[in-house]
Motif scaffolding. Structure first.
Motif, mmCIF file in Angstrom:
data_model
loop_
_atom_site.group_PDB
_atom_site.id
_atom_site.type_symbol
_atom_site.label_atom_id
_atom_site.label_comp_id
_atom_site.label_asym_id
_atom_site.label_seq_id
_atom_site.Cartn_x
_atom_site.Cartn_y
_atom_site.Cartn_z
ATOM 1 N N LYS A 101 8.673 10.282 -2.592
ATOM 2 C CA LYS A 101 7.554 11.113 -2.958
ATOM 3 C C LYS A 101 6.547 10.238 -2.426
ATOM 4 N N HIS A 102 6.307 9.206 -2.285
ATOM 5 C CA HIS A 102 5.546 8.030 -2.312
ATOM 6 C C HIS A 102 6.392 7.121 -1.261
ATOM 7 N N ASN A 103 5.476 6.858 -0.414
ATOM 8 C CA ASN A 103 5.319 6.256 1.172
ATOM 9 C C ASN A 103 4.845 4.805 1.081
ATOM 10 N N ILE A 104 5.021 4.052 1.876
ATOM 11 C CA ILE A 104 4.824 2.712 1.840
ATOM 12 C C ILE A 104 4.159 2.922 2.973
ATOM 13 N N ILE A 105 3.239 2.310 3.203
ATOM 14 C CA ILE A 105 1.982 2.994 4.697
ATOM 15 C C ILE A 105 2.253 1.106 4.815
ATOM 16 N N HIS A 143 0.764 -1.654 0.383
ATOM 17 C CA HIS A 143 -0.122 0.344 0.277
ATOM 18 C C HIS A 143 0.964 1.682 0.199
ATOM 19 N N SER A 144 0.484 2.037 -0.682
ATOM 20 C CA SER A 144 1.691 3.494 -1.172
ATOM 21 C C SER A 144 0.304 4.888 -0.940
ATOM 22 N N GLN A 145 1.186 5.318 -0.798
ATOM 23 C CA GLN A 145 0.946 7.452 0.005
ATOM 24 C C GLN A 145 1.323 7.687 -1.126
ATOM 25 N N VAL A 146 1.073 9.016 -2.288
ATOM 26 C CA VAL A 146 1.132 10.003 -2.107
ATOM 27 C C VAL A 146 0.670 11.354 -1.961
ATOM 28 N N GLU A 147 1.432 12.147 -1.548
ATOM 29 C CA GLU A 147 0.603 14.010 -1.312
ATOM 30 C C GLU A 147 -1.006 13.533 -0.304
ATOM 31 N N ASP A 148 -0.478 12.540 0.483
ATOM 32 C CA ASP A 148 -1.947 11.923 1.537
ATOM 33 C C ASP A 148 -3.466 11.354 0.223
ATOM 34 N N ILE A 149 -2.656 10.616 -0.455
ATOM 35 C CA ILE A 149 -3.596 9.872 -0.985
ATOM 36 C C ILE A 149 -2.926 8.490 -1.778
ATOM 37 N N GLN A 150 -3.738 7.311 -1.493
ATOM 38 C CA GLN A 150 -3.610 5.832 -2.042
ATOM 39 C C GLN A 150 -3.660 5.827 -2.871
#
Ligand code: ADP
Ligand code: MG
Length: 249
Positions: free
Chosen positions: A56-60, A12-19
């Motif tokens: 910029k991309h976070n693994i959540i 699961h990843s997120q960029v600018e608070d969007i999944q």
């Protein structure tokens, strides 16, 4: 015995608070060529960026296991040293840096071995010949004034020089004419061996005729919704992605 190169689990990843990625699973073994197809905005380039460690991309949630190690928190340059390579959908122009210098410096950095100018030039020429690139490109500034096709060939050249364990090619075939697709595919196919694996992101069937992938995956809305062989790509060409869509919005 199959040897796993990468195991992507429930990513699961997120960029600018969007999944964007919403529980993506994918396993790739040595010697395999995988293809990912999917509609615009499905998250294909995002997957490539997350795998490469784009800040910029976070693994959540979930894990990326590469060479039996969790690389979730590894920096981009370390991932490259471990043998991950990403060819960009839109390669950047770098004025003032020649193709040859860029590739030699990259190779030194990734292999931790100094590359002698003349030995390196010999290897570079061999690889350029394979891709039917004129040798004069070696002395030109990176991607500056390159046509779309030349930029893409240059990405493949970079791959064959750096020799990654897993090469991710993001729409390397976009904007290429038929001859360039054939040459690029030939280069990719020639690079493919039982020691590496290739993940091709594409919109087109043409490249699949040459590449003969082992698996074709359909990515829709941040997940792989179907896996099959080349027949799946043919089906998409005829019917589009409609039946795989989940949102219908
Ligand atoms: P694909 O490559 O499948 O066409 P992308 O992975 O490029 O799709 O994009 C998936 C979604 O993520 C899109 O809605 C896109 O706008 C969004 N996205 C990707 N990168 C960023 C970013 N850096 N900032 C904001 N949104 C992004
Ligand atoms: Mg994309």
């Amino acid at each position: 015995m199959k040897e796993k190169i990468i195991d992507i689990k429930n990513l699961h990843s997120q960029v600018e608070d969007i999944q964007i990625l919403k529980g993506l699973n994918l396993e790739i073994n040595k010697g395999e060529i995988h293809v990912i197809m999917g509609p615009n905005g499905a998250g294909k380039s995002t997957l490539a960026n997350v795998l490469m460690g784009h800040p910029k991309h976070n693994i959540i949630e979930g894990e990326i296991i590469f060479n039996d190690k969790n690389i979730n928190d590894l920096a981009v340059d370390k991932r490259a040293k471990e043998g991950l390579f990403l060819s960009f959908q839109y390669p950047e122009e770098i004025p003032g840096v020649t193709v040859e210098n860029f590739l030699r410096t990259s190779k030194s950095a990734i292999s931790n071995e100094k590359q002698g100018i003349f030995a390196f030039r010999k290897i570079l020429k061999e690889k350029m010949n394979l891709l039917e690139m004129d040798e004069s490109y070696a002395g030109r500034y990176l991607n500056q004034g390159f046509s779309g096709g030349e930029k893409k060939k240059n990405e493949i050249l970079q791959m064959t020089i750096l020799q990654p364990k897993l090469a991710i090619l993001d729409e390397t075939d976009s904007g290429l004419d038929v001859d360039a697709i054939r040459i690029v595919s030939k280069g990719v196919k020639a690079y493919s061996s039982d020691q590496n694996a290739i993940l091709v992101i594409t919109h087109y069937n043409k490249i699949l005729d040459y590449l003969e992938p082992d698996f074709v995956h359909i990515l829709v809305d941040g997940k792989i919704v179907k896996t099959g062989g080349s027949e799946l790509a043919k089906k998409i060409e005829e019917k589009g992605y409609e039946e795989f869509r989940t949102d219908f919005s």
